[in-house]
Scaffold this motif. Structure first.
Motif, short mmCIF file in Angstrom:
data_model
loop_
_atom_site.label_atom_id
_atom_site.label_comp_id
_atom_site.label_asym_id
_atom_site.label_seq_id
_atom_site.Cartn_x
_atom_site.Cartn_y
_atom_site.Cartn_z
N LEU A 120 0.75 -1.15 -0.02
CA LEU A 120 0.02 0.02 0.14
C LEU A 120 0.83 1.29 0.11
N GLN A 121 2.01 1.31 0.99
CA GLN A 121 2.53 2.44 1.12
C GLN A 121 3.41 2.67 -0.26
N GLY A 122 4.16 1.33 -0.67
CA GLY A 122 4.83 1.58 -2.11
C GLY A 122 4.18 2.13 -3.27
N ILE A 123 2.91 1.43 -3.26
CA ILE A 123 2.06 2.04 -4.39
C ILE A 123 1.71 3.54 -4.32
N THR A 124 1.45 3.90 -3.23
CA THR A 124 1.27 5.37 -2.70
C THR A 124 2.32 6.07 -3.04
N ALA A 125 3.46 5.68 -2.60
CA ALA A 125 4.97 6.43 -3.08
C ALA A 125 5.08 6.58 -4.32
N HIS A 126 4.66 5.40 -5.29
CA HIS A 126 4.90 5.30 -6.54
C HIS A 126 4.11 6.48 -7.38
N PHE A 127 2.91 6.23 -7.11
CA PHE A 127 1.76 7.31 -7.87
C PHE A 127 2.11 8.72 -7.38
N LEU A 128 2.57 8.99 -6.25
CA LEU A 128 3.01 10.28 -5.73
C LEU A 128 4.00 10.82 -6.50
N VAL A 129 5.07 10.13 -6.71
CA VAL A 129 6.39 10.64 -7.51
C VAL A 129 6.23 10.53 -8.88
N ASN A 130 5.55 9.51 -9.37
CA ASN A 130 5.50 9.50 -10.85
C ASN A 130 4.24 9.82 -11.49
N SER A 131 3.19 9.99 -10.73
CA SER A 131 1.79 10.34 -11.31
C SER A 131 1.10 11.73 -11.06
N LEU A 274 -3.02 -1.42 -11.47
CA LEU A 274 -2.58 -2.13 -10.14
C LEU A 274 -1.33 -3.01 -10.26
N LEU A 275 -1.35 -3.86 -11.27
CA LEU A 275 -0.21 -4.97 -11.58
C LEU A 275 0.82 -4.12 -12.00
N HIS A 276 0.92 -3.10 -12.74
CA HIS A 276 2.15 -2.29 -13.14
C HIS A 276 2.77 -1.81 -11.83
N ARG A 277 1.73 -0.84 -11.08
CA ARG A 277 2.47 -0.35 -9.89
C ARG A 277 3.05 -1.44 -8.85
N ALA A 278 2.34 -2.58 -8.59
CA ALA A 278 2.79 -3.38 -7.74
C ALA A 278 4.00 -4.14 -8.17
N GLY A 279 4.18 -4.21 -9.57
CA GLY A 279 5.19 -5.01 -10.06
C GLY A 279 6.64 -4.05 -10.07
N GLU A 280 6.40 -2.77 -10.11
CA GLU A 280 7.61 -1.96 -10.26
C GLU A 280 7.88 -1.75 -8.66
#
Length: 325
Positions: A120-131, A274-280
């Motif tokens: 959850l926090q990883g996906i959150t950080a991913h979308f905050l910084v990338n999207s 979801l799969l893209h962000r989780a995979g990254e």
């Protein structure tokens, strides 16, 4: 099975361990034996009534475990699969029914506790910084609670993009953790009177291009004041309390500022995303580009202690709930 229930809206004391029947998966669902569940602020919002819920309810939205049964019409997920999820109610339990569309595969190289701590926090950080705001090498970035679960991940991702990262923390130990994650400058907000002034001093008076604020009420004004012209405030949480309604003219007077309040559901709105962000996120954990710090493991009987520690902002990293000690 055992589960942690919020018996009514209130403080951590409303959490109780209850004995429930093991659920059965319906069409499109899978039943998972839960190995670990992530402890997140959304759990406290739902427990306390900040987010309206029915009571009693089983707490938790994030977890990881092994599929034990599958419902009708499920494809792509089978018994024995190691999976994780970021947004399905009822994770503080020995077994949980999760929609198959919401689970992601956990690579063999990653243990289930780390997957539960990171998703959850990883996906959150991913979308905050990338999207939400795509950080680049020319950006000055402010990260509040830089030694917290999301904060440490945002610092790492922004640093990897070449940005200059300014973190705020409360203690010397948290400063050490933030710097180790890649923060170029750290402000101990407990020791200064004007956080925004310190930020401007570190940026030659310009201010930052983006401020990531998961603290909310206590830091919101400083976040706005720290932005440069046309800067963006990304308000993604409220660990200190919810922000009061804002007069849009404050954005005008601050220099045509942007304010957004993102939520994770809008950044994993379909399975491909979801799969893209989780995979990254999982890939970065495996190859060492990203590190998740687990600040503590709590058994179900200590769920109230976990919530108290999180709400008191006494943690540095992620808290994890486990069925057994």
């Amino acid at each position: 099975m055992r589960a942690v229930r919020a018996m009514r809206a209130g403080g951590p004391e409303v959490l109780e361990v209850a004995e429930l029947d093991q659920p059965s998966p319906g069409p499109g669902d899978v039943l998972v034996e839960v190995a670990a569940a992530g402890v997140n602020f959304i759990d406290t919002y739902r427990r306390s009534g900040v987010y309206p819920m029915s009571y009693p309810h089983t707490v938790g939205t994030e977890g990881a475990g092994v599929v034990t049964r599958v419902g009708a019409d499920v494809t792509g997920v089978g018994v024995g699969d190691r999976v994780a999820w970021a947004s399905a109610e009822g994770s503080y339990a020995e077994y949980q029914v999760v929609p198959a569309a919401q689970v992601v595969p956990v690579p063999d190289e990653l243990d289930l506790s780390t997957a539960a701590a990171a998703l959850l926090q990883g996906i959150t950080a991913h979308f905050l910084v990338n999207s939400t705001y795509r950080v680049g090498a020319d950006d000055d970035v402010l990260v509040h609670a830089a030694a917290g679960g999301v904060g440490l991940l945002v610092v790492q991702l922004a640093h990897a993009r070449g940005a200059t990262v300014i973190g705020t923390v409360s203690t010397a130990d948290k400063e050490r953790r933030a710097r180790a994650a890649g923060a170029d400058h750290v402000i101990r907000y407990t020791e200064v009177d004007d956080v925004a002034g310190e930020v401007r001093a570190l940026t030659a008076g310009r201010g930052v291009t983006v401020a990531y604020d998961g603290v909310g009420r206590d830091t919101f004004d400083a976040s706005l004041a720290a932005l440069r012209r046309r800067g963006m405030l990304v308000l993604f949480g409220g660990s200190s309390g919810q922000v009061q309604p804002l007069d849009p003219q404050r954005l005008n007077r601050g220099g045509s500022l942007y304010l957004t309040r993102p939520t994770i559901g809008d950044y994993m709105a379909d399975r491909d995303e979801l799969l893209h962000r989780a995979g990254e996120v999982f890939g970065a954990l495996i190859d060492g580009r990203l590190t998740v710090t687990v600040a503590g493991h709590f058994t179900f009987e200590k769920a109230a202690d976990a919530h108290s520690a999180l709400e008191g902002r006494h943690t540095s990293g992620k808290l994890v709930m486990v069925p057994q000690g």
